[in-house]
Design an enzyme around this catalytic site. Sequence first.
Site, PDB file in Angstrom:
ATOM      1  CG  ASN A 156     -11.020   1.729  -0.070  1.00 18.75           C
ATOM      2  OD1 ASN A 156     -12.526   1.801   0.104  1.00 18.75           O
ATOM      3  ND2 ASN A 156     -10.766   1.402   1.092  1.00 18.75           N
ATOM      4  CD  GLU A 161      -8.741  -4.549  -1.290  1.00 14.02           C
ATOM      5  OE1 GLU A 161      -8.541  -4.218  -2.734  1.00 14.02           O
ATOM      6  OE2 GLU A 161      -8.892  -3.772  -0.522  1.00 14.02           O
ATOM      7  CG  HIS A 174      -7.979  -3.386   3.581  1.00 12.42           C
ATOM      8  ND1 HIS A 174      -8.686  -2.993   2.193  1.00 12.42           N
ATOM      9  CD2 HIS A 174      -8.425  -2.499   4.295  1.00 12.42           C
ATOM     10  CE1 HIS A 174      -9.426  -1.618   2.468  1.00 12.42           C
ATOM     11  NE2 HIS A 174      -9.303  -1.608   3.758  1.00 12.42           N
ATOM     12  CB  SER A 229      -8.377   2.193   4.155  1.00 12.50           C
ATOM     13  OG  SER A 229      -9.036   1.926   5.209  1.00 12.50           O
TER      14      SER A 229
END
Length: 291
Positions: free
Chosen positions: A190, A152, A140, A119
Amino acid sequence: MEIRKIGVVGAGQMGNGIAHVLALAGYDVLLNDVSEDALSGAVSRISGNLDRQVSREKITQGAKDEALARIQTTLKLADLGQTDLVIEAATERETVKQAIFEDLLPHLKPDTILTSNTSSISITRLASRTDRPEKFMGFHFMNPVPVMQLVELIRGIATDEETYTACKAVVDKLGKTSASAEDFPAFIVNRILMPMINEAVYTLYEGVGSVKSIDESMKLGANHPMGPLELADFIGLDTCLAIMNVLHDGLADTKYRPCPLLTKYVEAGWLGRKTQRGFYDYRGETPVPTR
Ligand code: NAD
């Protein structure tokens, strides 16, 4: 290059979801973990989640049986040497991930693509410690993997086009959508989501609102399906704090400073749903706000 066999390292909450969707899409999957319990737990969780899809008529019983038959497990990392693509989804610690890639390298085919589901850790730095930085990238998935549509794809500085195209083809075959992100701290989702969650915690910390009013405001006022504090509990408050620290350290901007109240919850071990307590207390019938 065509990808047929995929190795997944780490059979935790992400690894089992990744194995599930890959097998359902027709890939042969070799799932590795250091813990026998994690491997057997993952297989039973995958089976249970596939059962739920069968009962909701999303897939047939035959598709479930075929998917399960495509998943094999192993405690030996070297067994992943013959795969075309490796997706590393082990514990979010750089030393752990680095050691996995180091141990894997001597066993790999020359053209095996290496990826990490991290992450927040730098893809470029992980790649630079392997013998194939051009064949390394970030892959991801979002949690829960069988439900969330986005993946991602993160290029490190050296990632070549062939590697990107091969990984994108895998995402397409899963029926998911990929978003291309450059390798900067926390990538896209994120980078945007965590400061919003952190700001919700500041809003609570400063007494602007209660847990209930903050979550209700964002659900009803911004049309978010979950409130930010409810979502933080779902992700895990330790994970949220770790990602804020990565943003703060990596971008050196005080706007990313983690809220002291978030740190306090993590220090208390109130990490959200996984420990039954976070911004809500989950020990009873219905979640009760803790502030
Ligand atoms: P988890 O704690 O549920 O699972 C991690 C697994 O890795 C455990 O089963 C552990 O036994 C295993 N493991 C540890 N060291 C290992 C090694 N040397 N070899 C093989 N297996 C090893 O963690 P998770 O939530 O599944 O997260 C895994 C990765 O996915 C992390 O990089 C995390 O940042 C990323 N991620 C997590 C989320 C999320 O919401 N949880 C979302 C996207 C990405």
